[in-house]
Structures are given as C-alpha cells and as structure tokens.
Design an enzyme around this catalytic site. Structure first.
Site, short mmCIF file in Angstrom:
data_model
loop_
_atom_site.label_atom_id
_atom_site.label_comp_id
_atom_site.label_asym_id
_atom_site.label_seq_id
_atom_site.Cartn_x
_atom_site.Cartn_y
_atom_site.Cartn_z
N ASP A 93 37.94 -35.17 43.61
CA ASP A 93 36.97 -34.13 43.27
C ASP A 93 36.51 -34.37 41.83
O ASP A 93 37.16 -35.10 41.06
CB ASP A 93 37.62 -32.75 43.42
CG ASP A 93 36.59 -31.64 43.50
OD1 ASP A 93 35.39 -31.94 43.47
OD2 ASP A 93 36.99 -30.47 43.58
N ASP A 128 28.55 -30.88 41.52
CA ASP A 128 27.66 -29.93 42.16
C ASP A 128 28.02 -28.51 41.73
O ASP A 128 29.01 -28.30 41.02
CB ASP A 128 27.74 -30.06 43.68
CG ASP A 128 29.14 -29.74 44.20
OD1 ASP A 128 30.11 -30.32 43.67
OD2 ASP A 128 29.27 -28.90 45.11
N ALA A 196 32.00 -24.32 48.90
CA ALA A 196 32.06 -22.89 48.57
C ALA A 196 32.33 -22.00 49.77
O ALA A 196 31.82 -20.87 49.85
CB ALA A 196 30.78 -22.46 47.85
N CYS A 279 59.05 -23.00 65.65
CA CYS A 279 58.46 -24.32 65.50
C CYS A 279 59.53 -25.36 65.82
O CYS A 279 60.73 -25.07 65.72
CB CYS A 279 57.95 -24.49 64.06
SG CYS A 279 57.30 -26.12 63.65
N CYS A 281 59.32 -28.60 64.42
CA CYS A 281 59.20 -29.69 63.45
C CYS A 281 60.59 -30.03 62.90
O CYS A 281 61.55 -29.27 63.09
CB CYS A 281 58.24 -29.31 62.33
SG CYS A 281 58.94 -28.24 61.05
N CYS A 284 62.27 -27.14 60.98
CA CYS A 284 62.64 -25.95 61.75
C CYS A 284 63.76 -26.21 62.74
O CYS A 284 64.40 -25.27 63.21
CB CYS A 284 61.40 -25.40 62.46
SG CYS A 284 60.14 -24.82 61.32
#
EC number: 2.4.2.48
Length: 515
Positions: A93, A128, A196, A279, A281, A284
């Site tokens: 960015d 921008d 935005a 979950c 994963c 978890c």
C-alpha cells in the site's frame, strides 16, 4: 484483454482466475487472500504464512517502511522479499490508509511508486484518496479528480515489471463508482482495488458495500482483476466473490486476535464467551477454550490469529469448490442467514440480478430453492428474458399438473414456480430441473406469474389457459386478463363429486343401497 489475468471458471460474477505477477515470478490463483503484514509487528511470520497456510501473496505498507529509518534502510539494502522472508508475491500500500486516517502524508505518487520499485514490490499502489461513505457529492467528485491524477502519474511512471493498482473510489455514489471504474479500466494499469469500503463493513452496511462494488464492476471490464480493499472476514467472502471480487486483504486475523476475538463463517465470537470451539482447524483440535484463556496474552493472540487465518483460507477453498460445482449462490444464501446485515447484503446482490445474469453460466448443477430470495436469482431472470425465443400458437394450456376441465388445447406447457411456463420438451434442462419445496412462498408464485405475463406479451395471437394449484391472489393479479384461469384443486373437487354422483347412480340402478 489483460494478459496477466486469465479466467478459468465462473459462477454468478464470481470466478476462479490466474493472476500472473511477473516481478515475483509467481502465478496466484484467485480468489486469493492477502494477509496484511505489519512490518513493525510479527504476529505470524511471512515464512509461516507461506509454509503453513499456503499464502502465495501478501500485502504490507510501503509508507510505514519508508518513514521508519531502520525498516527503510533494510528494505533498500536487501529487498522486501528477503526482509520479510517471503517467496510469493508482495503487494504494498502507498500510505493512502494513513492519509484517510490522519489527513495528510509526506509523499507523492511518483515518490512512493519509485520507492516501491526500489524495495522490490511486486504490485504497487499510487496515492489515491479513499473517500469515506456519505460525504457530500462535491467532496466525492473533488477526491475522485485527485485519484484520477494519481492514476495518470502512475501510468507515466517507470515501473518495469511491477504491476500497479488502479483504485476505484467514489464514496456511496454508484454513478461515481461506475465512472471511476470505467476510467481506471481505460488505463494501462493492472489490478483494480475497490477502495474505502471498510467503513461500510465496520458499520455492517453490507448492502451499501454491495452497491458500491456492483457499480465499480459495471465500469470495469470482465478481464479486470478486482481487489476489495480491507475485506477479509470469512463471513462476507462468498458474497464478495459472487459480486466478482478476486483479491482480499485481511488484517482482521491479527487485529481481532489481539482483542480476544475468534472468527467464524457466521460472525465473530469473543473467546471469553466460548464453551466449545466450533472448528476443526489445527488450533481448535489441539486446544480447548479454557486452554486458550489460560495461555499468556502473547501466545493467546498468536493462537487466535492462526485459527482466524485457518478459517479464512478454508472459506476461500470452499468458495472455489462452489464455483466449480456451480452452487455459489447456495453458499451465499447459507452465509446470508448468519446475520441480518448479511441478509441485507444478499438482497442487495439480487437487486443487481441483470448484471449478475450477464456473467452467470447458462447451465450448471442443481438449482435449490431455499428461500423467497431464490425467486429472484439470475436463472429466473434469464428464463423470463428468453420468453421471446418461445413461440406459442393456438390455444395453449399452461398447467402445474393435474387434470384441467377440458382437453380442447393445441399445446400443453408446464408451469413451475418461480420460473413460469415452458414447453414440456425443456423439462430436463437447467434450471427447470430445480429442487423446489412443497410449501412455496408468495415470491415464487409471483415470479411464475411474471413468466406467464411475458409469454402472453410475446405471443399476442395465441390464447392461454392457466391451470394453477391455488396460487395466491397477489400472483393471480399479475396474470393478464386475457388468460383464462382454472384452479386445479377446484377441478379435482368437481371431478371427485361427479365420480361420487356416478357411483350413487350406478348403485341405484343395480338395486344397491346403504340400507
């Protein structure tokens, strides 16, 4: 066509694509998540993002690096990839976020693009103006002019193989978003972030977010890779992909973890409120809520961040499979039921049904009617639009099934809510093979009535009888007055009465009675 972005598969406006990033020498499959890496905070190292989570692209902030003497010297000395220890593509960015937050920054597009090139950025961003929602139109237009100049400066810069973003702004004015998208698409820049939108998502204004993205997409070409800046919560990814977004960046995985928050595809939970971890994963399955609460703050933050990334990457894989299977809308519908604001977003998506229909494949797997919103899907709009291809002659029976009161018809067509009428020969074609519940809602019947009306309008010389199964008055009111209406239940009742009367007469004639 942009030769660095190749579309491989699609459903709705969502697509699986391949984004070639020449400076990094990698190709990124989209939809893709770019984890945000703060160069000052090492929550999960970029090397682990790559090796354990499969990230092949990430985003960091070149303005933070440029304004920090130590980071600047290191990045200029060894390059961004070595500094972060990451082999995939790196987007940076420009400081526009800091500009939006603090009002000014000490750099220009020319300066920051040169710095991004010097440190080895693969996809760069100009300076921008991220115009927030609901500002006065005059401000939005003024900011857009500044952003246009930034894009012109970016086009003029010597960027070599580095890809460059062309942000699409315009606040909450759809016409400005569309105009900005068209302007950006006409440049020779490479990736198109819709900017935005974070304030909208933070305020749960998913319907406004949908309208902003849909407007930007109307201005952009189909071959434009679209990045939804600041969007990375797994709850909203399916909706955003269905709109046609290809790239997402997320700091949420780390920011939420720091605050003790646990991401799911149905929303955000606070760790202190959890008795179970819903979950599978690695985090978890290895830890319980009590284990995580007992961990030190730094360890807890890292474990939660890892979970948050796992669930986000898993959702993107689920979305890709849904695109391949042709049932992305079913996934969007499921996610829309997780929060009222998500339902608003889903309904806003359907407001753009004609736009979606232009990119939605004409044939795919199964159509599941799961709610009244299903009556407004692109497949229904497409079927109605194709009524002008169908020719009806003579006296045509349009029937849901059952037995009409007479059989003096030149042709018999089926009627299936929510689509409406079609020749029987099309019965086995998509989407007319839809799985529809027995207890349909009013929207389904009203859409079917619109289909009848469209057919009558396109065939003014034909006569029509609609044999319906007790349609609601709101649907029947949409059927043209020229169409003769018959209720199948009333016909069935009359036929049953006639059979009963015939039976009694036969019994009397043979001397049989109940006595």
């Amino acid at each position: 066509m942009r030769d660095h972005f190749e579309l491989r598969d699609g459903d709705l406006a969502g697509r699986i694509g391949r984004l070639s990033v020449p400076r990094a020498g990698v190709t990124v499959e989209t939809p893709a998540l770019l984890p945000v890496v703060n160069p000052n905070i090492d929550t999960i190292s970029p090397a682990r993002l790559e090796s354990e989570f499969g990230a092949d692209i990430l985003i960091t902030n070149s303005y933070i690096i440029k304004t920090n003497e130590h980071l600047r010297e290191e990045a200029l000395d060894v390059g961004l990839h070595e500094m972060l220890d990451f082999h995939g593509a790196i987007m940076t960015d420009s400081g526009s976020f800091q500009l939006a937050e603090y009002g000014e920054i000490d750099t220009t597009t020319e300066e920051i693009l040169q710095f991004q090139r010097d440190i080895g950025t693969d996809i760069a961003t100009p300076v921008d103006i991220p115009t927030p929602p609901d500002v006065a139109r005059e401000q939005a237009e003024t900011d857009l002019e500044i952003t246009r100049q930034a894009l012109a400066d970016a086009e003029a810069a010597d960027t070599g193989e580095m890809l460059v973003n062309a942000p699409v702004q315009g606040s909450t004015y759809p016409d400005l978003r569309e105009e900005a998208g068209r302007h950006a698409d006409a440049t020779d820049l490479d990736v198109f972030p819709v900017g935005a939108v974070v304030p909208m998502m933070n305020a749960y204004r998913y319907d406004d977010m949908v309208d902003a993205v849909a407007a930007a997409k109307r201005g952009l070409g189909v071959d434009a890779p679209v990045h939804l800046f600041g969007a990375g919560h797994p709850m909203m990814l399916a909706l955003a992909v269905a709109l046609g977004c290809d790239l997402f960046d997320s700091a949420a995985y780390a920011l939420y973890a720091r605050d003790g928050r646990y991401l799911t595809v149905r929303g955000t939970e606070h760790l202190e409120d959890l008795d179970y971890l819903p979950c599978t994963c690695p985090i978890c399955t290895e830890y319980s809520p009590d284990d995580l609460r007992a961990a030190g703050s730094k360890e807890q933050e890292q474990l939660l961040a890892e979970h948050n990334l796992h669930v986000t990457f898993a959702e993107l894989r689920r979305i890709k499979q849904a695109i391949r299977d042709g049932d992305l809308m079913e996934l969007v519908e499921e996610r829309a039921r997780s929060h009222p604001a998500m339902l608003d977003g889903y309904r806003a998506l359907l407001d753009h049904v004609d736009q979606l229909e232009r990119e939605d494949p004409a044939s795919k797997g199964a159509f599941f009617y799961a709610s009244n919103e299903s009556a407004h899907r692109p497949e229904v709009a497409r079927h109605h639009a194709r009524m002008d291809r169908l020719t009806a002659e003579g006296h045509v029976l349009l029937t849901e099934g059952g037995i009409p009161s007479g059989d003096d018809f030149d042709a018999t067509w089926r009627v299936v809510p929510p689509f409406g009428p079609f020749p029987r020969s099309l019965s086995e074609t998509y989407p007319l093979t839809a799985e529809v519940p027995e207890r349909l809602d009013r929207d389904a019947y009203e859409q079917a009535a619109r289909g009848v009306s469209r057919l009558v309008e396109e065939n003014p010389d034909a006569a029509f009888t609609l044999a319906h199964d007790d349609w609601p008055e709101s649907a029947l009111a949409r059927v043209p007055d020229s169409v003769e209406l018959e209720s199948l239940s009333a016909v069935s009742e009359r036929l049953a009465d006639e059979e009963s009367d015939d039976g009694r007469e036969e019994g009397d004639a043979t001397g049989l009675s109940d006595e």
